[in-house]
Enzyme design. Structure first.
Site, PDB file in Angstrom:
ATOM      1  N   PRO A   1       0.788  -1.232   0.000  1.00 53.66           N
ATOM      2  CA  PRO A   1       0.000   0.000   0.000  1.00 53.66           C
ATOM      3  C   PRO A   1       0.818   1.279   0.000  1.00 53.66           C
ATOM      4  O   PRO A   1       1.855   1.365   0.649  1.00 53.66           O
ATOM      5  CB  PRO A   1      -0.825  -0.105   1.295  1.00 53.66           C
ATOM      6  CG  PRO A   1      -0.108  -1.080   2.143  1.00 53.66           C
ATOM      7  CD  PRO A   1       0.535  -2.051   1.193  1.00 53.66           C
ATOM      8  N   ASN A   2       0.301   2.223  -0.762  1.00 53.79           N
ATOM      9  CA  ASN A   2       0.837   3.587  -0.884  1.00 53.79           C
ATOM     10  C   ASN A   2       2.135   3.676  -1.680  1.00 53.79           C
ATOM     11  O   ASN A   2       2.611   4.773  -1.969  1.00 53.79           O
ATOM     12  CB  ASN A   2       1.026   4.239   0.507  1.00 53.79           C
ATOM     13  CG  ASN A   2      -0.285   4.330   1.248  1.00 53.79           C
ATOM     14  OD1 ASN A   2      -1.259   4.865   0.713  1.00 53.79           O
ATOM     15  ND2 ASN A   2      -0.357   3.794   2.458  1.00 53.79           N
TER      16      ASN A   2
ATOM     17  N   ARG B   1       4.900  10.877  -2.848  1.00 52.37           N
ATOM     18  CA  ARG B   1       4.604  10.696  -1.430  1.00 52.37           C
ATOM     19  C   ARG B   1       5.842  10.976  -0.566  1.00 52.37           C
ATOM     20  O   ARG B   1       6.898  10.367  -0.785  1.00 52.37           O
ATOM     21  CB  ARG B   1       4.204   9.224  -1.251  1.00 52.37           C
ATOM     22  CG  ARG B   1       4.116   8.750   0.158  1.00 52.37           C
ATOM     23  CD  ARG B   1       4.082   7.229   0.221  1.00 52.37           C
ATOM     24  NE  ARG B   1       3.838   6.811   1.581  1.00 52.37           N
ATOM     25  CZ  ARG B   1       4.113   5.608   2.045  1.00 52.37           C
ATOM     26  NH1 ARG B   1       4.618   4.677   1.255  1.00 52.37           N
ATOM     27  NH2 ARG B   1       3.860   5.320   3.294  1.00 52.37           N
TER      28      ARG B   1
ATOM     29  N   TYR C   1      11.006   9.059   0.915  1.00 54.76           N
ATOM     30  CA  TYR C   1      10.997   8.001  -0.110  1.00 54.76           C
ATOM     31  C   TYR C   1      11.591   8.421  -1.450  1.00 54.76           C
ATOM     32  O   TYR C   1      11.642   7.614  -2.378  1.00 54.76           O
ATOM     33  CB  TYR C   1       9.554   7.510  -0.307  1.00 54.76           C
ATOM     34  CG  TYR C   1       8.933   6.923   0.947  1.00 54.76           C
ATOM     35  CD1 TYR C   1       9.423   5.735   1.477  1.00 54.76           C
ATOM     36  CD2 TYR C   1       7.873   7.550   1.596  1.00 54.76           C
ATOM     37  CE1 TYR C   1       8.876   5.190   2.622  1.00 54.76           C
ATOM     38  CE2 TYR C   1       7.312   7.015   2.743  1.00 54.76           C
ATOM     39  CZ  TYR C   1       7.817   5.835   3.253  1.00 54.76           C
ATOM     40  OH  TYR C   1       7.282   5.287   4.389  1.00 54.76           O
TER      41      TYR C   1
ATOM     42  N   ASN D   1       8.079  -5.476  -0.644  1.00 53.20           N
ATOM     43  CA  ASN D   1       7.940  -4.324   0.246  1.00 53.20           C
ATOM     44  C   ASN D   1       6.446  -4.219   0.532  1.00 53.20           C
ATOM     45  O   ASN D   1       5.676  -3.704  -0.289  1.00 53.20           O
ATOM     46  CB  ASN D   1       8.459  -3.041  -0.409  1.00 53.20           C
ATOM     47  CG  ASN D   1       8.398  -1.860   0.552  1.00 53.20           C
ATOM     48  OD1 ASN D   1       7.769  -1.946   1.610  1.00 53.20           O
ATOM     49  ND2 ASN D   1       9.032  -0.765   0.184  1.00 53.20           N
TER      50      ASN D   1
ATOM     51  N   ALA E   1       2.985  -0.565   4.865  1.00 50.58           N
ATOM     52  CA  ALA E   1       2.471  -0.576   6.240  1.00 50.58           C
ATOM     53  C   ALA E   1       1.946  -1.948   6.673  1.00 50.58           C
ATOM     54  O   ALA E   1       1.922  -2.243   7.880  1.00 50.58           O
ATOM     55  CB  ALA E   1       1.369   0.477   6.378  1.00 50.58           C
TER      56      ALA E   1
ATOM     57  N   ASP F   1       2.040 -15.061   7.144  1.00 48.66           N
ATOM     58  CA  ASP F   1       1.745 -16.492   6.966  1.00 48.66           C
ATOM     59  C   ASP F   1       1.944 -16.925   5.519  1.00 48.66           C
ATOM     60  O   ASP F   1       2.417 -18.034   5.252  1.00 48.66           O
ATOM     61  CB  ASP F   1       0.295 -16.799   7.377  1.00 48.66           C
ATOM     62  CG  ASP F   1       0.103 -16.912   8.882  1.00 48.66           C
ATOM     63  OD1 ASP F   1       1.117 -16.868   9.617  1.00 48.66           O
ATOM     64  OD2 ASP F   1      -1.057 -17.047   9.323  1.00 48.66           O
TER      65      ASP F   1
ATOM     66  N   HIS G   1      12.705  -2.462   2.595  1.00 49.95           N
ATOM     67  CA  HIS G   1      12.105  -1.179   2.986  1.00 49.95           C
ATOM     68  C   HIS G   1      13.007  -0.060   2.483  1.00 49.95           C
ATOM     69  O   HIS G   1      14.227  -0.093   2.697  1.00 49.95           O
ATOM     70  CB  HIS G   1      11.917  -1.077   4.499  1.00 49.95           C
ATOM     71  CG  HIS G   1      10.975  -2.115   5.001  1.00 49.95           C
ATOM     72  ND1 HIS G   1       9.623  -2.050   4.763  1.00 49.95           N
ATOM     73  CD2 HIS G   1      11.205  -3.277   5.634  1.00 49.95           C
ATOM     74  CE1 HIS G   1       9.052  -3.134   5.262  1.00 49.95           C
ATOM     75  NE2 HIS G   1       9.987  -3.902   5.791  1.00 49.95           N
TER      76      HIS G   1
ATOM     77  N   ARG H   1      12.611   5.308  12.643  1.00 55.40           N
ATOM     78  CA  ARG H   1      11.310   5.970  12.518  1.00 55.40           C
ATOM     79  C   ARG H   1      10.425   5.568  13.701  1.00 55.40           C
ATOM     80  O   ARG H   1      10.923   5.099  14.723  1.00 55.40           O
ATOM     81  CB  ARG H   1      10.694   5.613  11.164  1.00 55.40           C
ATOM     82  CG  ARG H   1      11.590   6.052   9.984  1.00 55.40           C
ATOM     83  CD  ARG H   1      10.948   5.763   8.658  1.00 55.40           C
ATOM     84  NE  ARG H   1       9.727   6.539   8.480  1.00 55.40           N
ATOM     85  CZ  ARG H   1       8.819   6.275   7.533  1.00 55.40           C
ATOM     86  NH1 ARG H   1       9.009   5.273   6.684  1.00 55.40           N
ATOM     87  NH2 ARG H   1       7.726   7.008   7.437  1.00 55.40           N
TER      88      ARG H   1
ATOM     89  N   ARG I   1       6.842   1.008  13.487  1.00 52.31           N
ATOM     90  CA  ARG I   1       7.452   0.478  12.262  1.00 52.31           C
ATOM     91  C   ARG I   1       8.590  -0.492  12.571  1.00 52.31           C
ATOM     92  O   ARG I   1       9.231  -1.031  11.679  1.00 52.31           O
ATOM     93  CB  ARG I   1       8.002   1.611  11.391  1.00 52.31           C
ATOM     94  CG  ARG I   1       6.933   2.518  10.858  1.00 52.31           C
ATOM     95  CD  ARG I   1       7.518   3.566   9.915  1.00 52.31           C
ATOM     96  NE  ARG I   1       6.648   4.717   9.864  1.00 52.31           N
ATOM     97  CZ  ARG I   1       5.566   4.822   9.079  1.00 52.31           C
ATOM     98  NH1 ARG I   1       5.237   3.855   8.267  1.00 52.31           N
ATOM     99  NH2 ARG I   1       4.810   5.908   9.120  1.00 52.31           N
TER     100      ARG I   1
HETATM  101  C1  DQA Z   1       8.123   1.242   3.956  1.00 55.75           C
HETATM  102  C2  DQA Z   1       8.144   1.499   5.457  1.00 55.75           C
HETATM  103  C3  DQA Z   1       6.772   1.294   6.055  1.00 55.75           C
HETATM  104  O1  DQA Z   1       6.804   1.523   7.450  1.00 55.75           O
HETATM  105  C4  DQA Z   1       5.789   2.259   5.431  1.00 55.75           C
HETATM  106  O2  DQA Z   1       4.487   2.032   5.949  1.00 55.75           O
HETATM  107  C5  DQA Z   1       5.798   2.204   3.961  1.00 55.75           C
HETATM  108  C6  DQA Z   1       7.067   2.096   3.262  1.00 55.75           C
HETATM  109  C7  DQA Z   1       9.476   1.570   3.296  1.00 55.75           C
HETATM  110  O3  DQA Z   1       9.692   1.111   2.182  1.00 55.75           O
HETATM  111  O4  DQA Z   1      10.295   2.280   3.886  1.00 55.75           O
HETATM  112  O5  DQA Z   1       4.761   2.350   3.310  1.00 55.75           O
HETATM  113  O6  DQA Z   1       7.845  -0.131   3.730  1.00 55.75           O
END
Ligand code: DQA
Length: 137
Positions: A9-10, A17, A22, A71, A74, A84, A97, A104, A108
């Protein structure tokens, strides 16, 4: 050699973002550079914001591919289901990551994936995906 990069996600918002965390590069641009660099391997990419789709993808490739680079965003910190799935498949999974999750927020710091990952790459920016590919070569 068949490898899948699986983003959660995201991560579709990479480049837009939180660029201070990132970076400014979109994943599709970065993926193109990986495809050019590793033209000798079958590299595929899938992203989803939906937990079940990530699990389905792990099941789909997890008995035939040589490696998965995951990756889970979250979901890393919340999803017993993805943890699992990583445990249940045969294909080795590298957890990546982009940011250093350990400097952070505390929430996390825990990962449901790490215990069953073949390796973990944290805090090297997008280069972490490249390092994960190299680990399979
Ligand atoms: C992430 C780190 C996670 O905590 C975060 O929710 C992400 C990106 C990273 O690539 O640093 O969405 O996986």
């Amino acid at each position: 050699m068949k490898l899948l990069i699986l983003n959660g996600p995201n991560l579709n918002l990479l480049g837009k973002r939180e660029p201070e965390t990132y970076g400014n590069t979109s994943f599709s641009d970065y993926f193109k550079s990986l495809e050019e660099k590793y033209s000798n391997i079958e590299l595929s990419f899938f992203q989803s914001n939906i937990e079940g789709e990530i699990i389905d993808k792990l099941h789909e490739v997890g008995f035939s591919y040589d490696g998965i680079i995951l990756n889970a965003g979250a979901y890393t910190h919340t999803s017993i289901g993805i943890g699992d799935a990583v445990k249940g498949i045969e294909t080795p999974t590298i957890e990546v990551h982009i940011s250093n999750v350990y400097n952070r927020e505390e929430y996390r710091h825990y990962s449901y994936i790490s215990k069953n990952a073949a390796g973990i790459i944290v805090g090297f920016g997008l280069k972490g995906y490249d390092l994960a590919i190299q680990s399979f070569l």
